[in-house]
Design an enzyme around this catalytic site. Structure first.
Site, PDB file in Angstrom:
ATOM      1  N   ARG A  23       4.303   2.529 -14.239  1.00 50.66           N
ATOM      2  CA  ARG A  23       3.033   2.310 -14.939  1.00 50.66           C
ATOM      3  C   ARG A  23       3.154   1.050 -15.784  1.00 50.66           C
ATOM      4  O   ARG A  23       4.082   0.904 -16.568  1.00 50.66           O
ATOM      5  CB  ARG A  23       2.721   3.499 -15.846  1.00 50.66           C
TER       6      ARG A  23
ATOM      7  N   TYR B 190      15.423  -4.103 -27.876  1.00 55.80           N
ATOM      8  CA  TYR B 190      14.265  -4.848 -28.421  1.00 55.80           C
ATOM      9  C   TYR B 190      14.383  -6.298 -27.989  1.00 55.80           C
ATOM     10  O   TYR B 190      15.464  -6.889 -28.046  1.00 55.80           O
ATOM     11  CB  TYR B 190      14.245  -4.788 -29.950  1.00 55.80           C
TER      12      TYR B 190
ATOM     13  N   LYS C  65      -0.544   1.522  -8.965  1.00 60.01           N
ATOM     14  CA  LYS C  65      -1.509   2.134  -8.021  1.00 60.01           C
ATOM     15  C   LYS C  65      -1.057   1.799  -6.600  1.00 60.01           C
ATOM     16  O   LYS C  65      -0.053   2.341  -6.143  1.00 60.01           O
ATOM     17  CB  LYS C  65      -2.919   1.647  -8.356  1.00 60.01           C
TER      18      LYS C  65
ATOM     19  N   GLU D  77      11.517  -8.937 -28.505  1.00 60.39           N
ATOM     20  CA  GLU D  77      10.254  -9.647 -28.754  1.00 60.39           C
ATOM     21  C   GLU D  77      10.386 -11.122 -28.416  1.00 60.39           C
ATOM     22  O   GLU D  77      11.374 -11.767 -28.771  1.00 60.39           O
ATOM     23  CB  GLU D  77       9.833  -9.500 -30.210  1.00 60.39           C
TER      24      GLU D  77
ATOM     25  N   THR E 183      -2.610  -3.636 -12.504  1.00 59.21           N
ATOM     26  CA  THR E 183      -1.600  -2.657 -12.872  1.00 59.21           C
ATOM     27  C   THR E 183      -0.533  -2.706 -11.780  1.00 59.21           C
ATOM     28  O   THR E 183      -0.748  -3.283 -10.717  1.00 59.21           O
ATOM     29  CB  THR E 183      -2.170  -1.224 -12.942  1.00 59.21           C
TER      30      THR E 183
ATOM     31  N   ASP F  65      -9.851  -8.469 -11.864  1.00 59.20           N
ATOM     32  CA  ASP F  65      -8.966  -7.329 -12.118  1.00 59.20           C
ATOM     33  C   ASP F  65      -8.706  -6.652 -10.766  1.00 59.20           C
ATOM     34  O   ASP F  65      -9.612  -6.014 -10.209  1.00 59.20           O
ATOM     35  CB  ASP F  65      -9.661  -6.373 -13.095  1.00 59.20           C
TER      36      ASP F  65
HETATM   37  N1  DSN Z   1      -7.630   5.400 -14.665  1.00 64.33           N
HETATM   38  C1  DSN Z   1      -7.583   4.394 -13.624  1.00 64.33           C
HETATM   39  C2  DSN Z   1      -8.278   4.832 -12.400  1.00 64.33           C
HETATM   40  O1  DSN Z   1      -8.193   6.019 -12.110  1.00 64.33           O
HETATM   41  O2  DSN Z   1      -8.866   4.041 -11.699  1.00 64.33           O
HETATM   42  C3  DSN Z   1      -8.089   3.109 -14.100  1.00 64.33           C
HETATM   43  O3  DSN Z   1      -7.397   2.767 -15.231  1.00 64.33           O
END
Ligand code: DSN
Length: 409
Positions: A229, A47, A223, A49, A220, A193
């Site tokens: 993730r 932990y 990807k 925080e 994120t 984003d």
């Molecule tokens: N679920 C993602 C996507 O497939 O683009 C976005 O969060």
């Protein structure tokens, strides 16, 4: 079999599924062994925080060093002096925290809508973003390109506190400098984003929102960045305090230090020259596959792609996105149904599919493999049209998929 054995046996089943299928979901990828090692490490026990040097619990001196290293490494990935917060648990949380840093409930956001390719957290009425804020949407034109005239007209009309650029299903370059000019004209903050295109930005294959002077940039890490993730928030230094307090204590409790370590590993990997070569292949493979769909007579939203994904509009074929997604699942090809501009069907059915090349490029698939995959998908569409999608068809399509995968080893 004990319950625990059952869980591990299901994990093995999923591993086998991932290995035998052609993975075309544009938001998925395959992480390295080192990212997996860090994500599965003992850091999950800790932990912490707060932030490095300012934690609420003892015993944080080691995770402090990991989180500091992670922050510095991500700045190197994007060649930026922006402040970065590496604690967001996901892209959705990163977006919620970015809004909370600079907006009050009821403030106006100008954003793109879900059916034009944006994300749920960009103001969809069914999401917290659409419920908490007053969201006005700009549109794409009839060919699916972001309509910058419409962005400017709506911005002048609604005088938003924040303009949002970025998408989950947009196949073209986004002109961040044009967004910056409009935001400056109406005195709005500009948030971007880059969850989908972050790897392309890092590799110099998409214009940089950092260079365009965007105020807040969320992404994120799983990807095109090929990490664990999770989410990141970058911001101009003057917004750093607001962003940090919006993440903790504003929205989250203890940070996931194992995931932060895995994010650090992914950042080191993204700084390696081989990552740039990988992203260039992702984009080249995407163009090759998109061109094959065009050659086979399909309509693509915007007529093609500049990035790692494209959208096939199946209206002309009279096959729904849902039907094709389900059919391809049976043939060991994974993708997702997707709305097309001026969508007439519900988001659970849709008239299109989204195709991405990031994951299979990681596995070593080259343009030939992507072109061969486009041909299998075309055969599946024709089988659905002819009411001939049966056991024999599935067996032959699966054999084709196995042969394509065998060629990449
Ligand atoms: N679920 C993602 C996507 O497939 O683009 C976005 O969060």
């Amino acid at each position: 079999m004990s319950d625990i054995q059952c869980i591990f046996s299901l994990i093995e089943e999923e591993k086998a599924r991932q290995s035998r299928t052609i993975e075309l979901i544009a938001s998925e990828n395959f992480v390295s062994e080192n990212v997996l090692r860090a994500a599965g490490s003992c850091l999950t026990n800790k932990y912490a925080e707060g932030y490095p040097g300012k934690r609420y619990y003892g015993g944080c001196h080691i995770v402090d060093r990991i989180e500091d290293l992670c922050r510095e490494q991500w700045k190197q990935v994007f060649h930026t002096d922006y402040h970065v917060n590496v604690q967001p648990h996901s892209g959705s949380q990163a977006n919620g925290e970015a809004y909370a840093a600079v907006l009050k409930p009821g403030d106006t956001i100008l954003s793109m809508s879900l059916d034009n390719g944006a994300h749920l957290t960009h103001g969809s009425p069914v999401n917290f973003s659409g419920k908490l804020y007053n969201v006005v949407f700009y549109n794409t034109d009839d060919n699916g390109f972001i309509n910058m005239d419409d962005v400017r007209t709506k911005a002048l009309e609604c005088r938003p506190k924040l303009i949002l650029a970025g998408a989950s299903a947009y196949p073209r370059i986004i002109d961040f400098k044009a967004f910056r000019a409009i935001a400056d004209e109406v005195g709005a903050l500009l948030m971007v984003d880059i969850a989908h295109i972050a790897g392309l930005v890092a590799a110099g294959c998409h214009p940089s929102p950092f260079e365009a002077g965007c105020d807040i940039i969320t992404t994120t890490t799983h990807k095109t960045l090929r990490g664990p993730r999770g989410g990141l928030i970058f911001c101009k230094p003057e917004l750093a305090k607001k962003v940090d307090s919006a993440v903790f204590p504003g929205n989250q409790g203890g940070p996931l230090e194992h995931i932060i370590a895995a994010k650090a590993v992914a950042a080191v990997e993204a700084c390696d020259p081989s990552f740039t070569a990988y992203i260039r292949s992702v984009v080249a493979n995407c163009r090759a596959m998109a061109d094959e769909f065009i050659r086979l007579g399909y309509d693509l939203v915007t007529g093609g792609t500049d990035n790692h994904l494209f959208l096939v509009d199946l209206t002309k074929q009279n096959v729904t996105g849902k039907a094709l997604q389900n059919a391809l699942d049976e043939c060991d090809i994974t993708l997702n149904k997707n709305c097309v501009p001026n969508e007439k069907r519900s988001p659970m059915v849709t008239s299109g599919v989204r195709v991405g090349t990031a994951a299979m490029t990681t596995r070593g698939m080259t343009a030939d493999g992507f072109v061969a995959t486009a041909r299998v998908i075309d055969r599946a569409v024709k089988a659905l049209q002819a009411d001939a999608f049966n056991e024999d068809f599935i067996a032959s399509a699966k054999a084709d998929v196995a042969a394509i995968i065998a060629r990449i080893g």
